[in-house]
Design an enzyme around this catalytic site. Structure first.
Site, PDB file in Angstrom:
ATOM      1  N   GLY A  48      70.212  51.208  57.712  1.00  0.00           N
ATOM      2  CA  GLY A  48      70.156  50.887  59.143  1.00  0.00           C
ATOM      3  C   GLY A  48      68.758  51.211  59.619  1.00  0.00           C
ATOM      4  CB  CYS A  79      68.139  51.636  52.833  1.00  0.00           C
ATOM      5  SG  CYS A  79      66.663  50.703  53.186  1.00  0.00           S
ATOM      6  CB  ILE A 136      66.838  45.285  53.672  1.00  0.00           C
ATOM      7  CG1 ILE A 136      67.689  44.343  52.804  1.00  0.00           C
ATOM      8  CG2 ILE A 136      66.703  44.742  55.094  1.00  0.00           C
ATOM      9  CD1 ILE A 136      69.143  44.264  53.236  1.00  0.00           C
ATOM     10  CG  HIS A 172      70.884  47.805  51.543  1.00  0.00           C
ATOM     11  ND1 HIS A 172      71.640  48.237  52.614  1.00  0.00           N
ATOM     12  CD2 HIS A 172      69.592  47.886  51.938  1.00  0.00           C
ATOM     13  CE1 HIS A 172      70.851  48.574  53.604  1.00  0.00           C
ATOM     14  NE2 HIS A 172      69.596  48.369  53.230  1.00  0.00           N
ATOM     15  CD  GLU A 174      74.994  48.336  51.282  1.00  0.00           C
ATOM     16  OE1 GLU A 174      74.450  48.867  50.291  1.00  0.00           O
ATOM     17  OE2 GLU A 174      74.416  48.179  52.375  1.00  0.00           O
TER      18      GLU A 174
HETATM   19  N1  GLN Z   1      63.228  50.420  57.547  1.00  0.00           N
HETATM   20  C1  GLN Z   1      64.395  51.193  57.888  1.00  0.00           C
HETATM   21  C2  GLN Z   1      64.007  52.589  58.314  1.00  0.00           C
HETATM   22  O1  GLN Z   1      62.911  52.977  58.145  1.00  0.00           O
HETATM   23  C3  GLN Z   1      65.365  51.257  56.718  1.00  0.00           C
HETATM   24  C4  GLN Z   1      65.913  49.879  56.408  1.00  0.00           C
HETATM   25  C5  GLN Z   1      67.269  49.858  55.803  1.00  0.00           C
HETATM   26  O2  GLN Z   1      68.029  50.812  55.886  1.00  0.00           O
HETATM   27  N2  GLN Z   1      67.598  48.730  55.221  1.00  0.00           N
HETATM   28  O3  GLN Z   1      64.807  53.323  58.804  1.00  0.00           O
END
Ligand code: GLN
Length: 206
Positions: A48, A79, A136, A172, A174
């Site tokens: 997130g 992430c 991501i 990720h 999932e």
């Molecule tokens: N770029 C987001 C962050 O720095 C992480 C991205 C993700 O969880 N897919 O919090």
């Protein structure tokens, strides 16, 4: 396994983890408040926006409870969740939980390549197929403590680590139908439950 696995559901990509656990026959439990954590045997901190997740963890009074929970329960951070598990982050707006001794680097793969997919080798399943990893706006990691086990790399960058009963990944797992990483983590989780049971048996025997 009696108790469900908790999935922190304050913001971000939590639903697919719940789906993946359910597909493996593992009960999942949404965690938004401290009392919901106490029913769980393990916790996933999903991806997130780490600045938002960090704020909400504090706002919901979860900061100390998650730290205490992690002392004797497995946690998997994905992430933004991986960023939350670090001891240090290159962004002051994030107050990490300090569950694994490393420094997290937000958006490490640059502005242009926000998202990409790469096939990576999983060290715990080196004879198996490569894993399709979705990155991501993925974070990087540096200053890893020497007790950390590296489980996967992409292009010489470390992208998955294990520290005791905890797992942290910059991609990720999932977002595919390949549940090997969740299964591996759940296996660690069963082993740590067994340890707990042995401790209990010894404590009773004493
Ligand atoms: N770029 C987001 C962050 O720095 C992480 C991205 C993700 O969880 N897919 O919090």
């Amino acid at each position: 396994m009696n108790k469900p696995v908790g999935v922190l559901a304050l913001q971000g990509a939590f639903q697919k983890h719940i789906d993946m656990l359910s597909a493996s026959g593992v009960p999942a439990h949404i965690v938004r408040q401290p009392d919901e954590l106490y029913d769980c045997s393990a916790l996933i901190i999903p991806g997130g926006e780490s600045t938002t997740i960090s704020l909400l963890i504090q706002k919901n009074g979860l900061y100390e409870p998650i730290k205490a929970f992690a002392q004797d329960h497995p946690v998997m951070g994905v992430c933004a969740g991986m960023i939350m598990m670090a001891t240090e982050v290159d962004d002051d707006r994030v107050k990490p939980l300090g569950l694994i001794p490393f420094k997290a680097l937000r958006n490490h793969y640059g502005r242009q390549v926000h998202s990409f997919t790469a096939d990576i080798k999983l060290n715990f399943d080196s004879n198996g197929d490569e894993f399709q990893a979705h990155f991501i706006r993925a974070p990087g990691m540096e200053n890893l403590h020497s007790d950390i086990e590296v489980l996967a790399k992409y292009d010489d960058e470390i992208v998955m680590i294990r520290y005791g009963r905890h797992l942290a990944l910059s991609f990720h797992p999932e977002l595919t139908s390949d549940n090997r990483i969740h299964q591996y983590w759940l296996g660690m989780h069963d082993a740590s439950m067994q340890d707990d049971e042995e401790h209990t048996v010894h404590a009773i025997a004493r």
